[in-house]
Design a protein around this motif. Structure first.
Motif: not given
Ligand code: CO8
Length: 260
Positions: A28, A133, A129, A86, A110-111, A68, A137, A114, A82, A65, A107, A34, A26, A71
């Motif tokens: 990420a 969030p 979206m 960013a 998170g990042g 994860i 975490l 930002e 990191t 985002g 979506p 970057h 998605m 990180m």
């Molecule tokens: N990191 C890594 N992998 C991800 C991420 C992510 N942020 N988001 C989605 N993926 C992966 C999933 O693990 C999945 O992989 P796999 O098929 O191998 O299981 C694949 O993408 C598809 O995701 P989903 O199956 O979860 O798909 P859905 O349609 O059910 O859900 C969502 C989509 C809603 C986007 C859901 O994946 C989700 O909630 N993702 C995480 C969102 C999140 O918490 N983001 C914040 C991350 S923390 C952050 O951004 C901190 C920033 C700090 C500073 C910046 C530094 C660079």
């Protein structure tokens, strides 16, 4: 352009598009992504024929985002690195002397939220979206999110999104002032292109100075900002486009800008 691993960079006329391309996660944000964005921004910065940048993640996701998995085992020293990387990307977007439009479907979390907030305009699809969030975490936004969100939507909504982790869709994001426009998902790219074309008609120097002055107000408050605006305003009178723009008005004809 060269083939990047995590993005696609294209330029048509005066409009460049960066499409983030890590669909398996998605879009990420990993370190390599970057680096690719920064390299593309630098190409765009150096090419004066490029007048507007559109940043998009395509039809399914903007950016879900920070990566994860990349990180999760980090200590505070690595996390600082990191976050700095960013911040550098987002600040580079904000400082780019041309308008940057984020075209957002899916979506922007998170990042991803930002990076979208660092852009000048956000065109969101209805199903987009937006959320920060990170507290869910066990962390907080780390790339300017707490600061930029407050200036865009105010502390009340910002606390709901950051502390309670509320995720909002395109329409609500528009109602709270987080995005410029909310359209149907199919129209996002068309609307971004229309806005880009409109911006291309404006004289380049005036746009560049206007962006700098508004960003300055947000960063430094109004009192020093007014002085900065005054000096940028006078600088416009060094450009041929100022002479042309005002002459055209007086002569009751459309202006012919040459962006000089
Ligand atoms: N990191 C890594 N992998 C991800 C991420 C992510 N942020 N988001 C989605 N993926 C992966 C999933 O693990 C999945 O992989 P796999 O098929 O191998 O299981 C694949 O993408 C598809 O995701 P989903 O199956 O979860 O798909 P859905 O349609 O059910 O859900 C969502 C989509 C809603 C986007 C859901 O994946 C989700 O909630 N993702 C995480 C969102 C999140 O918490 N983001 C914040 C991350 S923390 C952050 O951004 C901190 C920033 C700090 C500073 C910046 C530094 C660079």
């Amino acid at each position: 352009y060269k083939e990047f691993e995590n993005i696609i960079l294209e330029t048509k006329g005066s409009i460049s598009t960066i499409t983030i391309n890590r669909p398996h996660v998605m879009n990420a944000l990993c370190k390599g992504l970057h680096n690719d964005i920064v390299e593309a921004l630098d190409i765009i910065r150096k090419d004066q024929s490029i007048r507007v940048l559109i940043l998009t993640g395509g039809k399914k996701a903007f950016v879900a985002g920070a990566d994860i998995k990349e990180m999760m085992e980090a200590d505070s020293f690595e996390a600082e690195r990191t976050a700095s990387q960013a911040h550098f990307t987002n600040d580079f977007i904000e400082a780019l002397p041309i308008p940057v439009i984020a075209a957002i479907c899916g979506p922007a979390l998170g990042g991803g939220c930002e990076i979208a907030m660092a852009c000048d305009f956000r065109i969101a699809g209805e199903k987009a979206m937006f959320g920060l969030p990170e507290t869910g975490l066990g962390v907080i936004p780390g790339a300017g999110g707490t600061q930029r969100l407050v200036t865009l939507v105010g502390p009340v909504k910002a606390k709901e999104m950051v502390m309670a982790g509320k995720v909002i869709r395109g329409k609500e994001a528009f109602d709270t002032g987080l995005v410029t426009m909310c359209v149907s998902d199919d129209e996002v790219m068309n609307e971004a292109t229309r806005l880009a074309e409109k911006l291309c008609e404006k004289p380049a120097a005036a746009l560049q100075y206007a962006k700098a002055a508004i960003n300055h107000a947000v960063e430094n408050g109004i009192s020093t900002g007014k002085k900065y605006e005054k000096s940028l305003f006078s600088l416009c009178f060094e450009t041929e486009d100022q002479k042309e723009g005002m002459k055209a008005f007086v002569e009751k004809r459309p202006p012919l800008f040459n962006h000089k």
